[in-house]
Design an enzyme around this catalytic site. Structure first.
Site, PDB file in Angstrom:
ATOM      1  N   LYS A 126     -11.932   5.560   3.222  1.00 14.01           N
ATOM      2  CA  LYS A 126     -11.794   5.646   4.676  1.00 14.01           C
ATOM      3  C   LYS A 126     -12.157   7.026   5.221  1.00 14.01           C
ATOM      4  O   LYS A 126     -11.963   7.291   6.401  1.00 14.01           O
ATOM      5  CB  LYS A 126     -10.370   5.272   5.087  1.00 14.01           C
ATOM      6  CG  LYS A 126      -9.994   3.828   4.776  1.00 14.01           C
ATOM      7  CD  LYS A 126      -8.589   3.527   5.260  1.00 14.01           C
ATOM      8  CE  LYS A 126      -8.155   2.126   4.877  1.00 14.01           C
ATOM      9  NZ  LYS A 126      -7.918   1.998   3.422  1.00 14.01           N
ATOM     10  N   LYS A 161      -3.439   2.283   9.928  1.00  7.79           N
ATOM     11  CA  LYS A 161      -3.406   2.083   8.475  1.00  7.79           C
ATOM     12  C   LYS A 161      -3.438   3.424   7.762  1.00  7.79           C
ATOM     13  O   LYS A 161      -3.953   4.423   8.298  1.00  7.79           O
ATOM     14  CB  LYS A 161      -4.582   1.210   8.019  1.00  7.79           C
ATOM     15  CG  LYS A 161      -5.946   1.621   8.548  1.00  7.79           C
ATOM     16  CD  LYS A 161      -6.973   0.526   8.236  1.00  7.79           C
ATOM     17  CE  LYS A 161      -8.310   0.796   8.890  1.00  7.79           C
ATOM     18  NZ  LYS A 161      -9.289  -0.267   8.631  1.00  7.79           N
ATOM     19  N   ARG A 211     -17.028  -8.785   2.771  1.00  7.25           N
ATOM     20  CA  ARG A 211     -17.200  -7.854   1.653  1.00  7.25           C
ATOM     21  C   ARG A 211     -18.642  -8.002   1.146  1.00  7.25           C
ATOM     22  O   ARG A 211     -19.043  -9.079   0.712  1.00  7.25           O
ATOM     23  CB  ARG A 211     -16.204  -8.148   0.540  1.00  7.25           C
ATOM     24  CG  ARG A 211     -16.510  -7.506  -0.830  1.00  7.25           C
ATOM     25  CD  ARG A 211     -16.650  -6.004  -0.804  1.00  7.25           C
ATOM     26  NE  ARG A 211     -15.514  -5.301  -0.284  1.00  7.25           N
ATOM     27  CZ  ARG A 211     -14.488  -4.895  -1.029  1.00  7.25           C
ATOM     28  NH1 ARG A 211     -14.459  -5.146  -2.323  1.00  7.25           N
ATOM     29  NH2 ARG A 211     -13.496  -4.225  -0.464  1.00  7.25           N
ATOM     30  N   ARG A 225     -14.176 -12.996   4.018  1.00  6.86           N
ATOM     31  CA  ARG A 225     -12.756 -13.147   3.716  1.00  6.86           C
ATOM     32  C   ARG A 225     -11.996 -13.451   5.005  1.00  6.86           C
ATOM     33  O   ARG A 225     -12.018 -12.649   5.938  1.00  6.86           O
ATOM     34  CB  ARG A 225     -12.215 -11.886   3.041  1.00  6.86           C
ATOM     35  CG  ARG A 225     -12.968 -11.522   1.759  1.00  6.86           C
ATOM     36  CD  ARG A 225     -12.551 -10.184   1.216  1.00  6.86           C
ATOM     37  NE  ARG A 225     -12.818  -9.096   2.153  1.00  6.86           N
ATOM     38  CZ  ARG A 225     -12.546  -7.811   1.907  1.00  6.86           C
ATOM     39  NH1 ARG A 225     -11.983  -7.463   0.768  1.00  6.86           N
ATOM     40  NH2 ARG A 225     -12.828  -6.900   2.806  1.00  6.86           N
ATOM     41  N   ARG A 233      -4.883  -9.346   8.269  1.00  9.85           N
ATOM     42  CA  ARG A 233      -5.477  -8.838   7.039  1.00  9.85           C
ATOM     43  C   ARG A 233      -6.156  -9.975   6.284  1.00  9.85           C
ATOM     44  O   ARG A 233      -5.568 -11.040   6.102  1.00  9.85           O
ATOM     45  CB  ARG A 233      -4.415  -8.180   6.155  1.00  9.85           C
ATOM     46  CG  ARG A 233      -3.661  -7.066   6.848  1.00  9.85           C
ATOM     47  CD  ARG A 233      -2.543  -6.542   5.976  1.00  9.85           C
ATOM     48  NE  ARG A 233      -1.552  -7.575   5.664  1.00  9.85           N
ATOM     49  CZ  ARG A 233      -0.560  -7.407   4.787  1.00  9.85           C
ATOM     50  NH1 ARG A 233      -0.422  -6.268   4.143  1.00  9.85           N
ATOM     51  NH2 ARG A 233       0.296  -8.384   4.560  1.00  9.85           N
ATOM     52  N   ASP A 273     -17.012  -3.106   3.658  1.00 10.19           N
ATOM     53  CA  ASP A 273     -16.329  -4.092   4.484  1.00 10.19           C
ATOM     54  C   ASP A 273     -16.876  -4.014   5.903  1.00 10.19           C
ATOM     55  O   ASP A 273     -16.930  -2.926   6.499  1.00 10.19           O
ATOM     56  CB  ASP A 273     -14.825  -3.840   4.490  1.00 10.19           C
ATOM     57  CG  ASP A 273     -14.209  -3.998   3.106  1.00 10.19           C
ATOM     58  OD1 ASP A 273     -14.806  -4.715   2.277  1.00 10.19           O
ATOM     59  OD2 ASP A 273     -13.140  -3.416   2.863  1.00 10.19           O
ATOM     60  N   GLU A 282     -15.003   0.202   5.842  1.00  5.63           N
ATOM     61  CA  GLU A 282     -14.715   0.920   4.602  1.00  5.63           C
ATOM     62  C   GLU A 282     -15.929   0.892   3.684  1.00  5.63           C
ATOM     63  O   GLU A 282     -16.729  -0.046   3.711  1.00  5.63           O
ATOM     64  CB  GLU A 282     -13.524   0.297   3.853  1.00  5.63           C
ATOM     65  CG  GLU A 282     -12.195   0.465   4.537  1.00  5.63           C
ATOM     66  CD  GLU A 282     -11.026   0.017   3.659  1.00  5.63           C
ATOM     67  OE1 GLU A 282     -11.204  -0.069   2.423  1.00  5.63           O
ATOM     68  OE2 GLU A 282      -9.957  -0.254   4.224  1.00  5.63           O
ATOM     69  N   ASN A 284     -16.015   1.091  -0.299  1.00  9.06           N
ATOM     70  CA  ASN A 284     -15.130   1.092  -1.458  1.00  9.06           C
ATOM     71  C   ASN A 284     -15.888   1.525  -2.707  1.00  9.06           C
ATOM     72  O   ASN A 284     -16.814   0.844  -3.151  1.00  9.06           O
ATOM     73  CB  ASN A 284     -14.560  -0.314  -1.668  1.00  9.06           C
ATOM     74  CG  ASN A 284     -13.698  -0.765  -0.498  1.00  9.06           C
ATOM     75  OD1 ASN A 284     -12.529  -0.446  -0.432  1.00  9.06           O
ATOM     76  ND2 ASN A 284     -14.306  -1.482   0.433  1.00  9.06           N
TER      77      ASN A 284
END
Length: 319
Positions: A126, A161, A211, A225, A233, A273, A282, A284
């Site tokens: 992040k 978050k 994703r 997702r 979420r 994401d 994000e 990752n």
């Protein structure tokens, strides 16, 4: 080509083999004839220029409850006896994680570490994404309640978050009325010393959080997702569900913008994401997931693509 592969990850007994990306990578490596060893980040040792771990030779199979078998543990010199180290322990991205990257960086000139430990340390999910702010929703990084209230006033509903959270944990939606915002910032400030991330709430999250997996900068596949009932979420770890998807033109633009940096930094396996087909949230790099679901929906052997990239990089280093 037979490689000796040391997998730095969480305990094998605790993983969900049905969806675990590291387990899928281990199965794929084993099928190619590579030798596998397992150890935890807490098993690392350094002295006199050597980095080693108490590691178990391991074989794996997709049989629930009998999915791995350890051999007798050995003292594995990661700089001299391993060809590849997969750094795959789950976050939190804390001092333990950071220390592991510092130790592994000391052998990176001799052993291929995936993902590159320095790049992982320099690109927390992040934080590095802020380099690509033009693709992000309105975002604030702060510990200040006053700044959070001003951001809420400008953008309406928001999401709060932790800056170094993972797996969809501790993500809160605050409505336009700001109810509980002060209490939430108070709890966050007591729990974490670093700033927190606050973003404009995107109603399109109800349609899913995509994703996208990139292998050496190239798109390998994607899943959408969907959040569970009553949830914002969509992470599969907190009850989200996956569905087949395609990339939008904007998502392809985002991937193309990221590709050169991913390749340059040695970030071989990355998951990004994207919400609403256009908002990057994000990048990752620590322990990305999603490859099992992508194979289920698309039939793409993402684990195989990752090993193709690793083997290619290893050959280039040893040529």
């Amino acid at each position: 080509m037979t490689l000796t592969v040391a997998v730095q990850m969480d305990p094998l007994a605790s993983i969900n083999i049905a969806g675990d990306s590291t387990f899928a990578l281990m199965l794929s490596a084993q099928a190619r004839g590579h030798r596998l060893f397992h150890y935890g980040a807490e098993d690392l040792n350094w002295s006199d220029g050597r980095l080693w771990a108490r590691a178990h030779p391991v074989t794996v199979q997709r049989v629930e409850g009998q999915h791995y078998r350890f051999g007798e543990p050995v003292s594995l010199d990661l700089g001299a006896e391993a060809d590849v180290v997969l750094m795959r322990q789950d976050p939190p991205f804390d001092l333990g994680y950071i220390t592991a990257t510092h130790l592994l960086e000391r052998i990176a000139d001799r052993t291929l570490v995936v993902n590159d430990p320095k790049s992982v340390r320099d690109a927390p999910e992040k934080v590095w994404v802020l380099d690509f702010a033009r693709f992000m929703p309105p975002t604030l990084v702060t510990r200040s309640l006053e700044e959070a209230r001003a951001f809420l006033k400008r953008h309406g509903a928001i999401v709060v978050k932790p800056l170094h959270g993972n797996g969809g944990k501790a993500i809160f939606r605050v409505g336009e009325d700001g109810a509980n915002l002060s209490s939430l910032i108070e709890v966050f400030n007591m729990t974490w010393r670093e700033p927190h991330m606050i973003q404009a709430f995107l109603p399109d999250v109800a349609k899913g959080d995509k994703r996208i997996v990139l292998v050496d900068g190239e798109v390998a596949g994607a899943i959408n997702r969907l959040p569970g009932e009553g949830e914002i979420r969509s992470n599969l770890a907190v009850g989200g569900s996956a569905q087949k998807t395609q990339l939008t033109p904007k998502e392809r633009e985002i991937c193309a913008a990221l590709a050169p940096e991913l390749k340059r930094r040695g970030l071989v396996f990355v998951g990004i994401d994207v919400i609403g087909g256009e908002w990057l949230t994000e990048i990752n790099v620590t322990s990305p997931t999603g490859i099992v679901a992508i194979e289920k929906f698309d039939g793409t052997d993402v684990a195989g693509l990752i090993w193709d990239a690793i083997e290619r990089r290893h050959q280039e280093r040893t040529a």
